[in-house]
Design an enzyme around this catalytic site. Structure first.
Site, PDB file in Angstrom:
ATOM      1  N   HIS A  19      43.174  26.719 -35.677  1.00 45.98           N
ATOM      2  CA  HIS A  19      43.289  25.295 -36.035  1.00 45.98           C
ATOM      3  C   HIS A  19      42.577  25.076 -37.363  1.00 45.98           C
ATOM      4  O   HIS A  19      41.374  24.816 -37.400  1.00 45.98           O
ATOM      5  CB  HIS A  19      42.695  24.437 -34.911  1.00 45.98           C
ATOM      6  CG  HIS A  19      42.874  22.959 -35.094  1.00 45.98           C
ATOM      7  ND1 HIS A  19      42.871  22.067 -34.042  1.00 45.98           N
ATOM      8  CD2 HIS A  19      43.052  22.191 -36.199  1.00 45.98           C
ATOM      9  CE1 HIS A  19      43.035  20.839 -34.486  1.00 45.98           C
ATOM     10  NE2 HIS A  19      43.135  20.886 -35.803  1.00 45.98           N
ATOM     11  N   HIS A  21      43.563  23.335 -41.226  1.00 49.18           N
ATOM     12  CA  HIS A  21      44.491  22.709 -42.180  1.00 49.18           C
ATOM     13  C   HIS A  21      44.117  23.241 -43.560  1.00 49.18           C
ATOM     14  O   HIS A  21      43.000  22.982 -44.028  1.00 49.18           O
ATOM     15  CB  HIS A  21      44.340  21.186 -42.157  1.00 49.18           C
ATOM     16  CG  HIS A  21      44.578  20.587 -40.796  1.00 49.18           C
ATOM     17  ND1 HIS A  21      45.791  20.047 -40.422  1.00 49.18           N
ATOM     18  CD2 HIS A  21      43.756  20.466 -39.714  1.00 49.18           C
ATOM     19  CE1 HIS A  21      45.708  19.611 -39.177  1.00 49.18           C
ATOM     20  NE2 HIS A  21      44.481  19.852 -38.718  1.00 49.18           N
ATOM     21  N   HIS A 199      48.588  18.191 -32.186  1.00 48.54           N
ATOM     22  CA  HIS A 199      47.302  17.525 -31.987  1.00 48.54           C
ATOM     23  C   HIS A 199      47.495  16.483 -30.883  1.00 48.54           C
ATOM     24  O   HIS A 199      48.442  15.678 -30.940  1.00 48.54           O
ATOM     25  CB  HIS A 199      46.866  16.796 -33.258  1.00 48.54           C
ATOM     26  CG  HIS A 199      46.355  17.685 -34.352  1.00 48.54           C
ATOM     27  ND1 HIS A 199      47.047  18.757 -34.836  1.00 48.54           N
ATOM     28  CD2 HIS A 199      45.188  17.631 -35.061  1.00 48.54           C
ATOM     29  CE1 HIS A 199      46.335  19.330 -35.804  1.00 48.54           C
ATOM     30  NE2 HIS A 199      45.209  18.667 -35.964  1.00 48.54           N
ATOM     31  N   GLU A 202      42.677  13.894 -29.389  1.00 50.48           N
ATOM     32  CA  GLU A 202      41.527  13.861 -30.316  1.00 50.48           C
ATOM     33  C   GLU A 202      40.956  12.432 -30.258  1.00 50.48           C
ATOM     34  O   GLU A 202      39.815  12.234 -29.859  1.00 50.48           O
ATOM     35  CB  GLU A 202      41.980  14.240 -31.731  1.00 50.48           C
ATOM     36  CG  GLU A 202      40.855  14.251 -32.767  1.00 50.48           C
ATOM     37  CD  GLU A 202      41.358  14.553 -34.186  1.00 50.48           C
ATOM     38  OE1 GLU A 202      42.566  14.375 -34.459  1.00 50.48           O
ATOM     39  OE2 GLU A 202      40.522  14.940 -35.033  1.00 50.48           O
ATOM     40  N   ASP A 280      39.058  23.222 -38.348  1.00 47.86           N
ATOM     41  CA  ASP A 280      39.873  22.043 -38.664  1.00 47.86           C
ATOM     42  C   ASP A 280      39.981  21.827 -40.167  1.00 47.86           C
ATOM     43  O   ASP A 280      40.952  22.277 -40.789  1.00 47.86           O
ATOM     44  CB  ASP A 280      39.298  20.804 -37.939  1.00 47.86           C
ATOM     45  CG  ASP A 280      40.317  19.719 -37.684  1.00 47.86           C
ATOM     46  OD1 ASP A 280      41.507  19.944 -37.960  1.00 47.86           O
ATOM     47  OD2 ASP A 280      39.924  18.633 -37.194  1.00 47.86           O
ATOM     48  N   ASP A 281      39.017  21.135 -40.762  1.00 44.97           N
ATOM     49  CA  ASP A 281      39.017  20.840 -42.208  1.00 44.97           C
ATOM     50  C   ASP A 281      37.618  21.160 -42.747  1.00 44.97           C
ATOM     51  O   ASP A 281      36.821  20.249 -43.013  1.00 44.97           O
ATOM     52  CB  ASP A 281      39.347  19.358 -42.440  1.00 44.97           C
ATOM     53  CG  ASP A 281      40.686  18.983 -41.850  1.00 44.97           C
ATOM     54  OD1 ASP A 281      41.713  19.299 -42.459  1.00 44.97           O
ATOM     55  OD2 ASP A 281      40.698  18.397 -40.745  1.00 44.97           O
TER      56      ASP A 281
HETATM   57  N1  ADE Z   1      44.966  16.386 -40.483  1.00 42.29           N
HETATM   58  C1  ADE Z   1      43.954  17.134 -40.939  1.00 42.29           C
HETATM   59  N2  ADE Z   1      42.960  17.160 -40.037  1.00 42.29           N
HETATM   60  C2  ADE Z   1      43.354  16.422 -38.979  1.00 42.29           C
HETATM   61  C3  ADE Z   1      42.774  16.071 -37.724  1.00 42.29           C
HETATM   62  N3  ADE Z   1      41.547  16.484 -37.364  1.00 42.29           N
HETATM   63  N4  ADE Z   1      43.476  15.284 -36.895  1.00 42.29           N
HETATM   64  C4  ADE Z   1      44.690  14.861 -37.242  1.00 42.29           C
HETATM   65  N5  ADE Z   1      45.279  15.153 -38.397  1.00 42.29           N
HETATM   66  C5  ADE Z   1      44.627  15.938 -39.261  1.00 42.29           C
HETATM   67 ZN    ZN Z   2      43.464  19.300 -37.035  1.00 40.99          ZN
END
Ligand code: ADE
Ligand code: ZN
Length: 338
Positions: A19, A21, A199, A202, A280-281
């Site tokens: 996971h 991005h 997703h 969340e 994630d990011d």
């Molecule tokens: N796009 C990038 N990170 C995300 C996240 N945590 N939840 C939804 N969309 C995303």
């Molecule tokens: Zn994500």
């Protein structure tokens, strides 16, 4: 509590990241470098100012800045550089396999061609496999705040490249955009032989996790935190061995949880769910995969067996072949026993 032996185990364990991005790995330094290279104006005077702006109250707060940051990604080389920088960090964390997301609509809506993003990302992934031995799968996400017709158009753009794209996902603003909105485009993706993930849970309710499973027929759930609110859903996830790609530092920074001690990872493991740890990011949330492992291991006082289980789940829940999964899991057990 911090624990040096546990940190050493986390550092040396082979692992997969499921996971991630790629646009969320854009570090402020690269944001500035690409803005300069491409003559794109950004509303920040310094790297410090950018980092200070990374204070979010919820998912939408973050997404507003994340989509703004993408504006500096213009050329194939930009996407290569972005992906290569991520792979170097992943290699340092002993990641052996990555399944990364990209957001084609975040680029095509700015006039950057689908092929430009795809080619730059793929060139880096191939170079990473050849040079660092990191295998990969590439997953394109549909932006759920846009319409299903726009997702269909994105899938149409992918048709000439289906030998280069392995799956589809669903990301962006969750609440108000349930999986049911994308039922037809996911059915078409499955018919085309693509893997499917989404997703869910969340910020959205457990019903969204159920819809992702029942209506989109996803193979994994990305996040899945709020599934724990529904015992029948937990039973379903445990019975079917569905992999959940949990992102501890993301959850903290997006206020999905108030404290890392509230991370769902321990409860998921106790309930027999297939949790994995992911970043994630990472450029926005303060850490790559090992930082996520360390943070959650310290907060939840995870045992050696639980850390090894999380790493094992990452290979078992990947889209690798059974033979490759078995090879990676044997390697990780050998590394754990050192
Ligand atoms: N796009 C990038 N990170 C995300 C996240 N945590 N939840 C939804 N969309 C995303
Ligand atoms: Zn994500």
């Amino acid at each position: 509590m911090p624990n040096p032996d546990r940190d050493a185990l986390i550092a040396r364990l082979p692992k997969a990241e499921l996971h991630l991005h790629i646009e969320g790995s854009l570090e402020p330094e690269m944001l500035f470098a690409l803005a300069g290279r491409n003559g794109v104006a950004i509303p920040f005077a310094s790297v410090e100012e950018v980092r200070a702006a990374y204070s979010f109250s919820n998912l939408q707060d973050f997404l507003d800045i994340y989509y703004q940051g993408m504006a500096v990604l213009q050329t194939e080389q930009d996407f290569f550089d972005l992906t290569w920088a991520y792979l170097e960090r992943a290699a340092a964390d002993h990641v052996r396999h990555v399944e990364i997301f990209f957001d084609p609509q975040g680029h095509t809506e700015r006039g950057v061609a689908f092929e430009t993003a795809l080619s730059g990302i793929e060139r880096a992934l191939k170079a990473g496999e050849a040079g660092m031995g990191i295998t990969y799968r590439l997953i394109m996400c549909f932006l759920r705040h846009l319409s299903e017709a726009e997702a269909e158009a994105t899938l149409d753009q992918a048709l000439p490249h289906l030998d280069r794209i392995h799956g589809v996902g669903l990301d962006s603003s969750e609440v108000g955009h349930p999986p049911s909105k994308f039922q037809r485009v996911f059915a078409r993706a499955r018919e085309l032989g693509l893997h499917v993930t989404a997703h869910a849970g969340e910020e959205g309710p457990p019903e969204y996790v159920r819809e992702a499973l029942d209506l989109l027929q996803v193979e994994r759930i990305d996040h899945g935190n709020r599934a724990l609110e529904d015992p029948a859903l937990v039973h379903h996830l445990a019975r079917d061995g569905v992999t959940l790609t949990v992102c501890p530092l993301s959850n903290l920074r997006l206020c999905v949880i108030d404290r890392l001690e509230d991370s769902p990872v321990r409860r998921m493991l106790d309930l027999g769910l297939k949790a994995t740890i992911n970043s994630d990011d990472p450029a926005y949330f303060g850490g790559y995969i090992n930082a996520n492992f360390r943070a959650v291991a310290d907060a939840l006082d995870l045992s050696v067996a639980e850390i090894v289980q999380l790493a094992e789940n990452s290979f078992a829940g990947s889209f690798l072949t059974d033979a490759d999964k078995a090879r990676h899991i044997a390697d990780l057990r050998a590394a754990a026993a050192l």
